[in-house]
Design a protein around this motif. Structure first.
Motif, PDB file in Angstrom:
ATOM      1  N   ALA A  77       0.852  -1.195   0.000  1.00  0.00           N
ATOM      2  CA  ALA A  77       0.000   0.000   0.000  1.00  0.00           C
ATOM      3  C   ALA A  77       0.881   1.237   0.000  1.00  0.00           C
ATOM      4  CB  ALA A  77      -0.891   0.001   1.233  1.00  0.00           C
ATOM      5  N   VAL A  78       0.496   2.221  -0.788  1.00  0.00           N
ATOM      6  CA  VAL A  78       1.325   3.422  -0.884  1.00  0.00           C
ATOM      7  C   VAL A  78       0.446   4.671  -0.973  1.00  0.00           C
ATOM      8  CG1 VAL A  78       1.577   3.218  -3.425  1.00  0.00           C
ATOM      9  CG2 VAL A  78       3.273   4.488  -2.110  1.00  0.00           C
ATOM     10  N   THR A  79       0.898   5.753  -0.348  1.00  0.00           N
ATOM     11  CA  THR A  79       0.182   7.038  -0.431  1.00  0.00           C
ATOM     12  C   THR A  79       0.320   7.594  -1.844  1.00  0.00           C
ATOM     13  OG1 THR A  79       0.821   7.485   1.840  1.00  0.00           O
ATOM     14  CG2 THR A  79      -0.006   9.351   0.570  1.00  0.00           C
ATOM     15  N   VAL A  80      -0.829   7.894  -2.480  1.00  0.00           N
ATOM     16  CA  VAL A  80      -0.769   8.443  -3.844  1.00  0.00           C
ATOM     17  C   VAL A  80      -1.170   9.923  -3.873  1.00  0.00           C
ATOM     18  CG1 VAL A  80      -0.999   6.304  -5.113  1.00  0.00           C
ATOM     19  CG2 VAL A  80      -3.065   7.465  -4.344  1.00  0.00           C
ATOM     20  N   GLY A  81      -1.562  10.491  -2.756  1.00  0.00           N
ATOM     21  CA  GLY A  81      -1.882  11.903  -2.698  1.00  0.00           C
ATOM     22  C   GLY A  81      -2.784  12.170  -1.512  1.00  0.00           C
ATOM     23  N   PRO A  82      -3.045  13.402  -1.144  1.00  0.00           N
ATOM     24  CA  PRO A  82      -2.348  14.580  -1.661  1.00  0.00           C
ATOM     25  C   PRO A  82      -0.976  14.707  -1.011  1.00  0.00           C
ATOM     26  CG  PRO A  82      -3.997  15.204  -0.029  1.00  0.00           C
ATOM     27  CD  PRO A  82      -4.085  13.715  -0.166  1.00  0.00           C
ATOM     28  N   GLY A  83      -0.167  15.627  -1.536  1.00  0.00           N
ATOM     29  CA  GLY A  83       1.166  15.821  -0.981  1.00  0.00           C
ATOM     30  C   GLY A  83       2.059  16.515  -1.990  1.00  0.00           C
ATOM     31  N   LEU A  84       3.342  16.504  -1.698  1.00  0.00           N
ATOM     32  CA  LEU A  84       4.320  17.119  -2.612  1.00  0.00           C
ATOM     33  C   LEU A  84       4.607  16.117  -3.720  1.00  0.00           C
ATOM     34  CD1 LEU A  84       6.794  18.331   0.160  1.00  0.00           C
ATOM     35  CD2 LEU A  84       5.157  19.738  -1.115  1.00  0.00           C
ATOM     36  N   VAL A  85       4.500  16.560  -4.970  1.00  0.00           N
ATOM     37  CA  VAL A  85       4.549  15.583  -6.058  1.00  0.00           C
ATOM     38  C   VAL A  85       5.864  14.802  -6.100  1.00  0.00           C
ATOM     39  CG1 VAL A  85       5.244  17.169  -7.911  1.00  0.00           C
ATOM     40  CG2 VAL A  85       3.895  15.156  -8.447  1.00  0.00           C
ATOM     41  N   GLY A  86       6.984  15.487  -5.907  1.00  0.00           N
ATOM     42  CA  GLY A  86       8.291  14.816  -5.958  1.00  0.00           C
ATOM     43  C   GLY A  86       8.415  13.788  -4.837  1.00  0.00           C
TER      44      GLY A  86
END
Ligand code: KG4
Ligand code: ZN
Length: 342
Positions: A77-86
């Motif tokens: 499982a991985v965070t895909v957003g929101p956040g800093l794109v890089g």
């Protein structure tokens, strides 16, 4: 079922192994605070490079602490957003590589549902439905959670997030970064009634927040005092009064949300909920059962992403190798449909 959780949306690298959505076997967190502190805030370029530097060794260390191997993992499982794109892309690329090489299911998770799930991780008594208040550096959202993956946003901030206001006020007062813990420390010595700062949006109907005006009121108040030779002595009072204003607004809006939805449980989440004064104010005011994870799980971590990933995996939400990060991803019951059509 064993889920590997990967979180790199902002300035914490988190890698965790969680069994059945609620048992933490390993939870490795690397904070980048020392790297950003001298800039007074998160520098996106530095953040993504720092994630890249530590992610592989943290992954190895998490496997070793959990005494398992990648072969034992059921899904990634991985965070895909929101956040800093890089920053998001570092975690997503890492997750994709592992998933591709070892033929593991790749499960996308929204950062806010991760924060909400930190409560499920730590309190088995929390049952759906409930109201969640997520207050962090990037968000201040009141969310009705009807069931796993069923979200209705009741309100959110129209400008600064609560944590962002803490960070900006701390910078103004010369208390350093990150602002939340610094203000909480100094406020403990101050009088929360010393300054009558505004409680924005309390008179307005609905559940939206606004913290930018409060920040400006603190700035004006502090500037007026600057000629006063004893101004430094007043910093604890300013910090305590600001903290009390934020606590009042969060508590009152949460109370109304619980009342209006007719729900009887409130789950608190996000970095701002590491603040003991804010937690207590909300608990006293809302008059319903209130849940909050321990401070270290209020802050960004991989375990909360693994827990949310467990529910998404059970629902069959498995992405392919075209999965991408979305810095502005919104949380809704339709999230999976939107991700599929990325
Ligand atoms: O959830 P988090 O780790 O990252 C985001 O998703 O943003 O939250 C970080 C935010 C920062 O703005 C920080 O100042 C705030 O949470 N924070 C606090 C406290 N500890 C962290 N705010 C108030 N009091 C605290 N003790
Ligand atoms: Zn967060």
């Amino acid at each position: 079922m064993l889920i590997l959780g990967i979180e790199t949306s902002c300035d914490e690298t988190g890698i965790a192994l969680v069994s059945n959505g609620n048992e933490i076997l390993a939870n490795e967190v690397a904070s980048q605070i020392p790297l950003h502190a001298r800039f007074g805030g998160v520098v996106p370029e530095i953040a993504s490079r720092a994630h890249l530097r530590v992610i592989t060794s943290m992954f190895r260390s998490a496997l070793s602490k959990a005494a398992c191997s990648l072969g034992d993992v059921d899904a990634i499982a991985v965070t895909v957003g929101p956040g800093l794109v890089g920053s998001l892309l570092v975690g997503i690329s890492f997750a994709k590589s592992l998933a591709y090489v070892r033929h593991k299911p790749l499960v996308p998770v929204h950062h806010l549902e991760g924060h909400i799930c930190a409560n499920i991780l730590t309190n088995s008594r929390l049952a759906f439905p409930f109201v969640a208040l997520v207050a962090s550096g990037g968000h201040t959202d009141l969310i009705e959670c009807r069931g796993p993956l069923e979200y209705r946003i009741l309100g959110r901030t129209r400008d600064d997030a609560a944590g962002e206001a803490f960070d900006k006020v701390a910078k103004m007062l010369g208390l350093g970064y990150p602002g939340g813990p610094a203000i909480e420390r100094v406020a403990a010595e101050g009088d929360p009634k010393a300054f009558d700062f505004p409680r924005p949006m309390l008179a307005a109907p609905g559940f939206d927040f606004s913290f930018s005006g409060l920040k400006t009121a603190v700035l004006y108040g502090f500037n007026e005092l600057k000629q006063d030779p004893t101004v430094r002595e007043k910093v604890p009072d300013i910090a305590a009064s600001f903290q009390a204003a934020v606590a009042d607004v969060l508590a009152e809006k949460s109370r109304r949300a619980v009342l209006e939805t007719g729900l009887s449980r409130l789950a608190l989440a996000g970095g701002v909920m590491a603040n003991a004064f804010i937690k207590e104010t909300i608990r006293e005011r809302v008059g319903c059962e209130t849940f909050v994870p321990p401070a270290e799980l209020c802050l960004d971590n991989g375990a909360m992403i693994a827990s949310a990933g467990y529910y998404r995996y059970l629902a069959g939400h498995v992405a392919d190798m075209t999965l991408n990060g979305d810095p502005n991803l919104t949380l809704s019951t339709e999230l999976w449909k939107e991700l599929k059509h990325q």
